[in-house]
Enzyme design. Structure first.
Site, PDB file in Angstrom:
ATOM      1  N   LYS A 205     -13.872  16.422 -20.784  1.00 22.05           N
ATOM      2  CA  LYS A 205     -14.361  16.184 -21.811  1.00 22.05           C
ATOM      3  C   LYS A 205     -13.184  16.767 -22.877  1.00 22.05           C
ATOM      4  O   LYS A 205     -12.953  18.112 -23.010  1.00 22.05           O
ATOM      5  CB  LYS A 205     -15.787  16.963 -22.080  1.00 22.05           C
ATOM      6  N   LYS A 259     -14.317  11.635 -20.964  1.00 23.78           N
ATOM      7  CA  LYS A 259     -14.795  11.348 -22.329  1.00 23.78           C
ATOM      8  C   LYS A 259     -13.563  11.703 -23.052  1.00 23.78           C
ATOM      9  O   LYS A 259     -13.241  12.869 -23.108  1.00 23.78           O
ATOM     10  CB  LYS A 259     -15.969  12.052 -22.234  1.00 23.78           C
TER      11      LYS A 259
HETATM   12  C1  PBG Z   1     -22.578  17.570 -27.269  1.00 26.29           C
HETATM   13  C2  PBG Z   1     -21.932  16.067 -27.196  1.00 26.29           C
HETATM   14  C3  PBG Z   1     -21.131  15.626 -27.990  1.00 26.29           C
HETATM   15  C4  PBG Z   1     -20.877  13.879 -27.562  1.00 26.29           C
HETATM   16  C5  PBG Z   1     -21.548  14.101 -26.397  1.00 26.29           C
HETATM   17  N1  PBG Z   1     -22.310  15.270 -26.063  1.00 26.29           N
HETATM   18  C6  PBG Z   1     -20.606  16.060 -29.303  1.00 26.29           C
HETATM   19  C7  PBG Z   1     -19.576  17.143 -29.278  1.00 26.29           C
HETATM   20  O1  PBG Z   1     -18.957  17.503 -28.160  1.00 26.29           O
HETATM   21  O2  PBG Z   1     -19.080  17.464 -30.276  1.00 26.29           O
HETATM   22  C8  PBG Z   1     -20.035  13.097 -28.349  1.00 26.29           C
HETATM   23  C9  PBG Z   1     -20.421  11.843 -28.085  1.00 26.29           C
HETATM   24  C10 PBG Z   1     -19.942  10.694 -28.902  1.00 26.29           C
HETATM   25  O3  PBG Z   1     -19.221  11.021 -30.043  1.00 26.29           O
HETATM   26  O4  PBG Z   1     -20.445   9.654 -28.876  1.00 26.29           O
HETATM   27  N2  PBG Z   1     -21.728  18.658 -26.799  1.00 26.29           N
END
Ligand code: PBG
Length: 334
Positions: A205, A259
């Site tokens: 991520k 992601k």
């Molecule tokens: C929580 C999380 C996030 C997303 C999914 N889980 C936000 C982040 O990491 O700031 C983002 C998902 C999206 O942008 O659709 N940590």
């Protein structure tokens, strides 16, 4: 040896595979499967659902509207949902996430009550929605700077996963990029007789600006600083993503996620090739969604074709499992 069987022009004409729509269809190997798509949903207590300005068509749902939504998703043929909860109160350690009567456990029960096993119910395991500072764990000051205390956060991460498991979630998906989070959750689940509950890891991520609209939706923007201390650096060696995946698999991850999706298809493809046999998911994130919506609203692009082409690209790169805010619409288009 590849391509040695091609006679060459004019005996070989690849256009023959494209001219007739039927032949074209029979030549396809990349397929879109809405039954492997997951729609992220936001739930919140309140009298009425609240539209999310930066994500047209999406709302922070009351439990009542959430119940209607999951039924519609089932009818649309979408395979699953990912639940994000917006708690009534936030504090420094995100205690709302540990509440067995919190919004997420209630949403899980609501979904299971409404559609049973017709929809895979996954919950996001993270603290940014629950902390008043908006970071993904417990903060600690070190050398004049605040950072997420990795090991202390592990304990509450495991606890939150257990709360979701007890509520009846089919799968938990930790997204905080906390080192050791998969192992901590696996241990907690196993010790409490949830040995068969699978974990989908947000393994690779990235610290991405594409999460902007999500943070409006989940009310989870960090109040100061950013997430670069724990999420991956977009400019890091791509092999670092493979190390993340390998570690998570060793700790017990069952499914792996990359992601965001489109800007990281190279990573997706490498993970696919390096770890064959591991169910692979990609999260087509909020910014990817909103950019398409904005351009479509301006009349600059053909939304339907752009969305299906994007989903095709993600599937082709290696992820049949796609988390996308287009899941419901696109399932209807197919
Ligand atoms: C929580 C999380 C996030 C997303 C999914 N889980 C936000 C982040 O990491 O700031 C983002 C998902 C999206 O942008 O659709 N940590």
């Amino acid at each position: 040896m590849p391509f040695s069987f091609d006679a060459g022009f004019p005996t070989t004409r690849l256009r023959r595979l494209r001219q007739h729509p039927l032949v074209r269809r029979f030549s396809q190997t990349v397929t879109l499967s809405p039954d492997k798509w997951i729609l992220p949903l936001f739930v919140k207590d309140g009298a009425e659902s609240v539209p999310i300005a930066s994500m047209p068509g999406h709302r922070q749902l009351t439990l009542t509207d959430f119940r209607t939504e999951v039924k519609e998703l089932k009818d649309a043929g979408v395979g699953g949902i990912m639940i994000f909860g917006i708690p009534n109160a936030k504090d420094a350690v995100g205690s709302g996430a540990m509440n067995e009567e919190g919004i997420v456990p209630r949403a899980v029960k609501t979904a299971k009550d409404a559609v049973g096993d017709d929809l895979l119910v996954v919950t996001d395991i993270c603290f940014c929605e629950y902390t008043d500072h908006g970071h993904c764990g417990i903060l600690k000051e070190r050398g004049g700077r605040w950072e997420v205390d990795n090991d202390e956060t592990l304990e509450i991460v495991a606890f939150q996963a257990l709360v979701h498991a007890r509520a009846g979630a089919d799968m938990v998906a930790p997204s905080g990029m906390i080192d050791g989070m998969i192992g901590a959750i696996r241990k907690a689940l196993d010790e409490n007789d949830y040995t068969d509950l699978p974990i989908m890891s947000y393994a690779a991520k990235y610290a991405s600006a594409f999460y902007g609209p999500f943070r409006d939706a989940a009310e989870s923007a960090p109040k100061f600083g950013d997430r670069r201390g724990y999420q991956m650096d977009p400019a890091a060696d791509p092999a670092q993503a493979l190390r993340e995946v390998a570690l998570d698999l060793r700790e017990g991850a069952d499914m792996i996620m990359v992601k965001p999706a489109l800007p990281y298809l190279d990573i997706l493809s490498q993970v696919k090739q390096t770890f064959p046999g591991v169910p692979l998911a990609a999260y087509h994130v909020s910014g990817e969604f909103s950019m398409i919506k904005a351009a479509a609203a301006a009349g600059w692009i053909d939304e339907k074709r752009i969305v299906l082409e994007s989903l095709n690209s993600i599937a082709r790169a290696g992820a049949p499992i796609i988390l996308t805010y287009f899941a419901k619409e696109a399932a209807a288009w197919l």
